[in-house]
Design a protein around this motif. Structure first.
Motif, PDB file in Angstrom:
ATOM      1  N   ASP A   5      12.874 -12.570 -11.492  1.00 51.34           N
ATOM      2  CA  ASP A   5      13.680 -11.359 -11.330  1.00 51.34           C
ATOM      3  C   ASP A   5      13.214 -10.335 -12.366  1.00 51.34           C
ATOM      4  N   ILE A   6      12.180  -9.580 -12.011  1.00 48.47           N
ATOM      5  CA  ILE A   6      11.518  -8.681 -12.958  1.00 48.47           C
ATOM      6  C   ILE A   6      12.452  -7.564 -13.421  1.00 48.47           C
ATOM      7  N   ASP A   7      13.226  -7.002 -12.501  1.00 46.55           N
ATOM      8  CA  ASP A   7      14.104  -5.881 -12.861  1.00 46.55           C
ATOM      9  C   ASP A   7      15.163  -6.312 -13.878  1.00 46.55           C
ATOM     10  N   ALA A   8      15.775  -7.470 -13.641  1.00 48.64           N
ATOM     11  CA  ALA A   8      16.794  -7.962 -14.574  1.00 48.64           C
ATOM     12  C   ALA A   8      16.168  -8.293 -15.924  1.00 48.64           C
ATOM     13  N   ALA A   9      14.970  -8.852 -15.894  1.00 51.12           N
ATOM     14  CA  ALA A   9      14.278  -9.170 -17.145  1.00 51.12           C
ATOM     15  C   ALA A   9      13.981  -7.903 -17.934  1.00 51.12           C
ATOM     16  N   GLU A  10      13.503  -6.877 -17.251  1.00 52.01           N
ATOM     17  CA  GLU A  10      13.193  -5.612 -17.920  1.00 52.01           C
ATOM     18  C   GLU A  10      14.437  -5.017 -18.575  1.00 52.01           C
ATOM     19  N   ALA A  11      15.545  -4.984 -17.825  1.00 53.33           N
ATOM     20  CA  ALA A  11      16.781  -4.392 -18.350  1.00 53.33           C
ATOM     21  C   ALA A  11      17.265  -5.142 -19.591  1.00 53.33           C
ATOM     22  N   ALA A  12      17.227  -6.471 -19.532  1.00 51.78           N
ATOM     23  CA  ALA A  12      17.727  -7.273 -20.648  1.00 51.78           C
ATOM     24  C   ALA A  12      16.837  -7.125 -21.880  1.00 51.78           C
ATOM     25  N   LEU A  13      15.520  -7.117 -21.684  1.00 52.00           N
ATOM     26  CA  LEU A  13      14.615  -7.009 -22.827  1.00 52.00           C
ATOM     27  C   LEU A  13      14.673  -5.624 -23.469  1.00 52.00           C
ATOM     28  N   LEU A  14      14.824  -4.582 -22.649  1.00 53.05           N
ATOM     29  CA  LEU A  14      14.975  -3.239 -23.209  1.00 53.05           C
ATOM     30  C   LEU A  14      16.270  -3.131 -24.010  1.00 53.05           C
ATOM     31  N   ALA A  15      17.340  -3.752 -23.499  1.00 54.51           N
ATOM     32  CA  ALA A  15      18.612  -3.736 -24.223  1.00 54.51           C
ATOM     33  C   ALA A  15      18.500  -4.501 -25.535  1.00 54.51           C
ATOM     34  N   ALA A  16      17.794  -5.627 -25.510  1.00 57.54           N
ATOM     35  CA  ALA A  16      17.598  -6.398 -26.739  1.00 57.54           C
ATOM     36  C   ALA A  16      16.815  -5.582 -27.763  1.00 57.54           C
ATOM     37  N   ALA A  17      15.743  -4.916 -27.302  1.00 54.48           N
ATOM     38  CA  ALA A  17      14.947  -4.084 -28.208  1.00 54.48           C
ATOM     39  C   ALA A  17      15.807  -2.995 -28.831  1.00 54.48           C
ATOM     40  N   ASP A  18      16.720  -2.411 -28.037  1.00 56.84           N
ATOM     41  CA  ASP A  18      17.616  -1.371 -28.555  1.00 56.84           C
ATOM     42  C   ASP A  18      18.530  -1.936 -29.645  1.00 56.84           C
ATOM     43  N   ASP A  19      19.062  -3.134 -29.420  1.00 66.59           N
ATOM     44  CA  ASP A  19      19.917  -3.776 -30.442  1.00 66.59           C
ATOM     45  C   ASP A  19      19.145  -3.991 -31.738  1.00 66.59           C
ATOM     46  N   PHE A  20      17.937  -4.539 -31.625  1.00 67.18           N
ATOM     47  CA  PHE A  20      17.158  -4.849 -32.827  1.00 67.18           C
ATOM     48  C   PHE A  20      16.729  -3.574 -33.559  1.00 67.18           C
ATOM     49  N   GLU A  21      16.437  -2.517 -32.785  1.00 74.65           N
ATOM     50  CA  GLU A  21      16.048  -1.255 -33.416  1.00 74.65           C
ATOM     51  C   GLU A  21      17.218  -0.667 -34.210  1.00 74.65           C
ATOM     52  N   LYS A  22      18.416  -0.732 -33.638  1.00 73.35           N
ATOM     53  CA  LYS A  22      19.598  -0.219 -34.335  1.00 73.35           C
ATOM     54  C   LYS A  22      19.859  -0.997 -35.624  1.00 73.35           C
TER      55      LYS A  22
END
Length: 203
Positions: free
Chosen positions: A55-72
């Protein structure tokens, strides 16, 4: 955090429904407790589980959200891990869905982001993983000698820390480059060394 670790364990055993459920629980508990780092790790686990499901779309959304958390949070090691996982995801996505309008430079851009962090915080593991991923991209676009240099850098570090699984990955990648250069004896040597490692590891 325990639910996050469970999600990783379930994912390693290909129990993907349980992995996703544990990761979602970990994220909910982490956010309710104000532990954004745990929530980010849980989102990354969700992304990797979705990738394993295809499920590429779900994977992309989750990884982008994780990157946002770590960046903050300013969590650079985990941000680099998220970037590396996004690079790998986009490389897979483009091979599976060649007609979809993905940014063709996305994998290389995300590997470079991860590498920049690795050099900044002087983490040789992040740098080596980035070199391994970037080498695959350079190999696939025909820059064989550049790929050899990147794979060799990664191999040197993995040998230094005796990461035998990653040594095998680097050797396999060097073998594929040797094949493309029609150097069959060298390719055979790389593949044979990798096979011995994986046999010893029961992989």
């Amino acid at each position: 955090y325990t639910h996050y670790r469970l999600s990783v364990l379930y994912r390693d055993k290909a129990r993907l429904d349980e992995a996703m459920a544990s990761a979602r629980t970990a994220e909910a508990l982490g956010r309710s407790a104000g532990e954004i780092g745990v929530a980010g790790l849980a989102r990354m686990s969700q992304g990797l589980t979705a990738k394993q499901r295809g499920d590429i779309d779900a994977a992309e959304a989750a990884l982008l959200a994780a990157a946002d958390d770590f960046e903050k949070l300013g969590d650079k090691p985990n941000l680099a891990a998220a970037y590396g996982n996004l690079a790998s995801l986009y490389a897979v996505a483009m091979s599976l869905n060649p007609d979809r309008n993905y940014n063709p430079n996305a994998p290389e851009q995300y590997y470079h982001r991860a590498l920049d962090i690795g050099y900044e915080i002087r983490d040789p593991g992040i740098v080596s993983d980035g070199n391994l991923g970037l080498g695959s991209i350079w190999r696939d676009r025909g820059d064989h000698f550049g790929a050899i240099e990147l794979f060799s850098r990664a191999l040197a570090y993995y040998e230094w820390v005796d990461d035998r699984y990653s040594i095998g990955q680097a050797l396999m990648n060097l073998g594929t480059v040797a094949l493309r250069l029609q150097d069959v004896p060298r390719a055979k040597a790389y593949f044979s060394d990798a096979l011995r490692l994986y046999a010893d590891l029961k992989q």
